[in-house]
Design a protein around this motif. Sequence first.
Motif, PDB file in Angstrom:
ATOM      1  N   PRO A  21       0.796  -1.237   0.000  1.00 18.20           N
ATOM      2  CA  PRO A  21       0.000   0.000   0.000  1.00 18.20           C
ATOM      3  C   PRO A  21       0.828   1.287   0.000  1.00 18.20           C
ATOM      4  CG  PRO A  21      -1.007  -1.604   1.455  1.00 18.20           C
ATOM      5  CD  PRO A  21       0.309  -2.188   1.010  1.00 18.20           C
ATOM      6  N   GLY A  22       1.938   1.323   0.702  1.00 19.66           N
ATOM      7  CA  GLY A  22       2.767   2.520   0.731  1.00 19.66           C
ATOM      8  C   GLY A  22       3.316   2.866  -0.646  1.00 19.66           C
ATOM      9  N   MET A  23       3.674   1.859  -1.422  1.00 20.48           N
ATOM     10  CA  MET A  23       4.166   2.104  -2.783  1.00 20.48           C
ATOM     11  C   MET A  23       3.042   2.592  -3.691  1.00 20.48           C
ATOM     12  SD  MET A  23       7.325   1.807  -2.601  1.00 20.48           S
ATOM     13  CE  MET A  23       7.955   1.734  -4.255  1.00 20.48           C
ATOM     14  N   ARG A  24       1.831   2.061  -3.473  1.00 19.97           N
ATOM     15  CA  ARG A  24       0.683   2.540  -4.251  1.00 19.97           C
ATOM     16  C   ARG A  24       0.425   4.010  -3.969  1.00 19.97           C
ATOM     17  NH1 ARG A  24      -4.630  -0.947  -5.070  1.00 19.97           N
ATOM     18  NH2 ARG A  24      -4.932   0.867  -6.380  1.00 19.97           N
ATOM     19  N   LEU A  25       0.482   4.377  -2.706  1.00 20.10           N
ATOM     20  CA  LEU A  25       0.251   5.775  -2.334  1.00 20.10           C
ATOM     21  C   LEU A  25       1.343   6.681  -2.896  1.00 20.10           C
ATOM     22  CD1 LEU A  25      -0.982   5.238   1.333  1.00 20.10           C
ATOM     23  CD2 LEU A  25      -2.374   5.781  -0.668  1.00 20.10           C
ATOM     24  N   LEU A  26       2.585   6.222  -2.871  1.00 20.51           N
ATOM     25  CA  LEU A  26       3.679   6.995  -3.453  1.00 20.51           C
ATOM     26  C   LEU A  26       3.473   7.158  -4.962  1.00 20.51           C
ATOM     27  CD1 LEU A  26       6.378   8.466  -3.260  1.00 20.51           C
ATOM     28  CD2 LEU A  26       7.514   6.225  -3.458  1.00 20.51           C
ATOM     29  N   ALA A  27       3.061   6.086  -5.632  1.00 18.47           N
ATOM     30  CA  ALA A  27       2.799   6.150  -7.075  1.00 18.47           C
ATOM     31  C   ALA A  27       1.678   7.140  -7.369  1.00 18.47           C
ATOM     32  CB  ALA A  27       2.451   4.768  -7.618  1.00 18.47           C
ATOM     33  N   ARG A  28       0.617   7.128  -6.560  1.00 23.22           N
ATOM     34  CA  ARG A  28      -0.496   8.072  -6.746  1.00 23.22           C
ATOM     35  C   ARG A  28      -0.015   9.509  -6.556  1.00 23.22           C
ATOM     36  NH1 ARG A  28      -3.675   8.806  -9.748  1.00 23.22           N
ATOM     37  NH2 ARG A  28      -4.406   6.686  -9.570  1.00 23.22           N
ATOM     38  N   PHE A  29       0.845   9.726  -5.566  1.00 23.14           N
ATOM     39  CA  PHE A  29       1.385  11.061  -5.319  1.00 23.14           C
ATOM     40  C   PHE A  29       2.205  11.532  -6.525  1.00 23.14           C
ATOM     41  CE2 PHE A  29       4.856  13.768  -3.693  1.00 23.14           C
ATOM     42  CZ  PHE A  29       4.099  14.829  -3.208  1.00 23.14           C
ATOM     43  N   LEU A  72      -9.872   3.464 -18.932  1.00 28.61           N
ATOM     44  CA  LEU A  72     -10.688   4.679 -18.856  1.00 28.61           C
ATOM     45  C   LEU A  72     -11.826   4.495 -17.861  1.00 28.61           C
ATOM     46  CD1 LEU A  72     -11.375   7.535 -19.829  1.00 28.61           C
ATOM     47  CD2 LEU A  72     -12.673   6.476 -21.715  1.00 28.61           C
ATOM     48  N   GLY A  73     -12.480   3.346 -17.889  1.00 28.51           N
ATOM     49  CA  GLY A  73     -13.551   3.072 -16.926  1.00 28.51           C
ATOM     50  C   GLY A  73     -13.044   3.100 -15.492  1.00 28.51           C
ATOM     51  N   ARG A  74     -11.881   2.513 -15.266  1.00 29.96           N
ATOM     52  CA  ARG A  74     -11.271   2.518 -13.924  1.00 29.96           C
ATOM     53  C   ARG A  74     -10.976   3.949 -13.484  1.00 29.96           C
ATOM     54  NH1 ARG A  74      -5.863   2.425 -11.973  1.00 29.96           N
ATOM     55  NH2 ARG A  74      -5.612   1.178 -10.080  1.00 29.96           N
ATOM     56  N   TRP A  75     -10.438   4.773 -14.394  1.00 29.99           N
ATOM     57  CA  TRP A  75     -10.110   6.159 -14.081  1.00 29.99           C
ATOM     58  C   TRP A  75     -11.370   6.973 -13.811  1.00 29.99           C
ATOM     59  CZ3 TRP A  75      -6.773   9.060 -12.009  1.00 29.99           C
ATOM     60  CH2 TRP A  75      -6.641  10.412 -12.287  1.00 29.99           C
ATOM     61  N   LEU A  76     -12.418   6.748 -14.591  1.00 29.08           N
ATOM     62  CA  LEU A  76     -13.675   7.473 -14.359  1.00 29.08           C
ATOM     63  C   LEU A  76     -14.275   7.105 -13.002  1.00 29.08           C
ATOM     64  CD1 LEU A  76     -15.269   7.403 -17.928  1.00 29.08           C
ATOM     65  CD2 LEU A  76     -14.198   9.356 -16.750  1.00 29.08           C
ATOM     66  N   CYS A  77     -14.136   5.841 -12.597  1.00 29.45           N
ATOM     67  CA  CYS A  77     -14.568   5.441 -11.245  1.00 29.45           C
ATOM     68  C   CYS A  77     -13.763   6.205 -10.200  1.00 29.45           C
ATOM     69  CB  CYS A  77     -14.381   3.939 -11.030  1.00 29.45           C
ATOM     70  SG  CYS A  77     -15.539   2.907 -11.915  1.00 29.45           S
ATOM     71  N   TYR A  78     -12.451   6.281 -10.392  1.00 28.26           N
ATOM     72  CA  TYR A  78     -11.577   7.007  -9.460  1.00 28.26           C
ATOM     73  C   TYR A  78     -12.012   8.470  -9.359  1.00 28.26           C
ATOM     74  CZ  TYR A  78      -7.445   9.226  -7.507  1.00 28.26           C
ATOM     75  OH  TYR A  78      -6.600   9.972  -6.727  1.00 28.26           O
ATOM     76  N   LEU A  79     -12.231   9.116 -10.501  1.00 20.45           N
ATOM     77  CA  LEU A  79     -12.635  10.519 -10.499  1.00 20.45           C
ATOM     78  C   LEU A  79     -14.006  10.710  -9.852  1.00 20.45           C
ATOM     79  CD1 LEU A  79     -11.485  11.682 -14.058  1.00 20.45           C
ATOM     80  CD2 LEU A  79     -10.385  12.169 -11.855  1.00 20.45           C
ATOM     81  N   GLY A  80     -14.939   9.820 -10.172  1.00 17.52           N
ATOM     82  CA  GLY A  80     -16.286   9.924  -9.600  1.00 17.52           C
ATOM     83  C   GLY A  80     -16.285   9.764  -8.091  1.00 17.52           C
ATOM     84  N   ILE A  81     -15.567   8.765  -7.606  1.00 13.99           N
ATOM     85  CA  ILE A  81     -15.477   8.549  -6.155  1.00 13.99           C
ATOM     86  C   ILE A  81     -14.805   9.750  -5.497  1.00 13.99           C
ATOM     87  CG2 ILE A  81     -14.353   7.144  -4.374  1.00 13.99           C
ATOM     88  CD1 ILE A  81     -14.757   4.725  -6.311  1.00 13.99           C
ATOM     89  N   GLY A  82     -13.791  10.312  -6.160  1.00 17.99           N
ATOM     90  CA  GLY A  82     -13.058  11.444  -5.603  1.00 17.99           C
ATOM     91  C   GLY A  82     -13.876  12.717  -5.489  1.00 17.99           C
ATOM     92  N   VAL A  90     -14.640  13.237   1.376  1.00 20.55           N
ATOM     93  CA  VAL A  90     -14.076  12.214   2.254  1.00 20.55           C
ATOM     94  C   VAL A  90     -13.993  10.839   1.571  1.00 20.55           C
ATOM     95  CG1 VAL A  90     -14.213  11.080   4.519  1.00 20.55           C
ATOM     96  CG2 VAL A  90     -14.933  13.451   4.287  1.00 20.55           C
ATOM     97  N   LEU A  91     -14.911  10.523   0.676  1.00 19.08           N
ATOM     98  CA  LEU A  91     -14.906   9.216   0.015  1.00 19.08           C
ATOM     99  C   LEU A  91     -13.648   9.034  -0.844  1.00 19.08           C
ATOM    100  CD1 LEU A  91     -16.603   6.693  -0.013  1.00 19.08           C
ATOM    101  CD2 LEU A  91     -17.822   7.589  -2.004  1.00 19.08           C
ATOM    102  N   GLY A  92     -13.158  10.116  -1.445  1.00 13.04           N
ATOM    103  CA  GLY A  92     -11.927  10.030  -2.232  1.00 13.04           C
ATOM    104  C   GLY A  92     -10.747   9.575  -1.388  1.00 13.04           C
ATOM    105  N   LEU A  93     -10.643  10.107  -0.185  1.00 19.11           N
ATOM    106  CA  LEU A  93      -9.570   9.704   0.728  1.00 19.11           C
ATOM    107  C   LEU A  93      -9.748   8.251   1.161  1.00 19.11           C
ATOM    108  CD1 LEU A  93      -7.072  10.439   2.402  1.00 19.11           C
ATOM    109  CD2 LEU A  93      -8.632  11.235   4.200  1.00 19.11           C
ATOM    110  N   ILE A  94     -10.973   7.879   1.490  1.00 19.60           N
ATOM    111  CA  ILE A  94     -11.251   6.490   1.882  1.00 19.60           C
ATOM    112  C   ILE A  94     -10.910   5.549   0.725  1.00 19.60           C
ATOM    113  CG2 ILE A  94     -13.085   4.853   2.489  1.00 19.60           C
ATOM    114  CD1 ILE A  94     -14.406   7.207   4.039  1.00 19.60           C
ATOM    115  N   ASN A  95     -11.250   5.953  -0.505  1.00 20.58           N
ATOM    116  CA  ASN A  95     -10.940   5.144  -1.681  1.00 20.58           C
ATOM    117  C   ASN A  95      -9.450   4.849  -1.766  1.00 20.58           C
ATOM    118  OD1 ASN A  95     -10.999   3.927  -4.301  1.00 20.58           O
ATOM    119  ND2 ASN A  95     -10.612   5.923  -5.204  1.00 20.58           N
ATOM    120  N   VAL A  96      -8.633   5.882  -1.694  1.00 18.87           N
ATOM    121  CA  VAL A  96      -7.184   5.714  -1.844  1.00 18.87           C
ATOM    122  C   VAL A  96      -6.604   4.878  -0.706  1.00 18.87           C
ATOM    123  CG1 VAL A  96      -4.988   6.949  -1.939  1.00 18.87           C
ATOM    124  CG2 VAL A  96      -6.948   7.832  -3.184  1.00 18.87           C
ATOM    125  N   LEU A  97      -7.123   5.046   0.497  1.00 17.21           N
ATOM    126  CA  LEU A  97      -6.600   4.308   1.654  1.00 17.21           C
ATOM    127  C   LEU A  97      -7.162   2.895   1.777  1.00 17.21           C
ATOM    128  CD1 LEU A  97      -6.607   7.145   4.343  1.00 17.21           C
ATOM    129  CD2 LEU A  97      -4.664   6.274   3.016  1.00 17.21           C
TER     130      LEU A  97
END
Length: 155
Positions: A15-23, A107-117, A121-128
């Motif tokens: 998870p830490g590497m995923r968060l670093l990659a997202r950053f 693209l579908g995965r990214w649109l889910c990410y954007l929609g949740i974000g 607060v849900l965007g933060l919960i999603n990433v964590l």
Amino acid sequence: MVRPQGPPPQALAVPGMRLLARFIDSLIIGTLTLGVWIATSAWLYSLKGEDSRGTPVALILIAWELLVILFFEPLTTAMGGTIGKAVCGLRVVQVETGNKLGFGHALGRWLCYLGIGMVPVLGLINVLSCIWNEPFRQCMHDRAANTAVVKRRWQ
């Protein structure tokens, strides 16, 4: 309990590497967005507020920004992984097959990410959520798209 078919535990991204990659990816997208904004603004400023067809500068800027935001991440994901994921030694795969994603799936995965974000607060919960999700350490957008993030070299 029977474990569902998917990547083995040792293949899953930490998870830490995923968060670093997202950053890293967020920095890149922010820089691209700013760069497109500055370059396009400078060019369009010379047009005195409208292009030769009378299109407002703001509309052209918005169109460029949407292209960067909507297509940069899915395009790089479909090519094997975003820049942040490549730096961190990660990639996104389909849960059942372990294959990389096609552009439409990415693209579908990214649109889910954007929609949740967009939900406070849900965007933060999603990433964590990759921290506690079992068995594949998926974020909410991964679960929606049936994807997992794995180490680049695990087979």
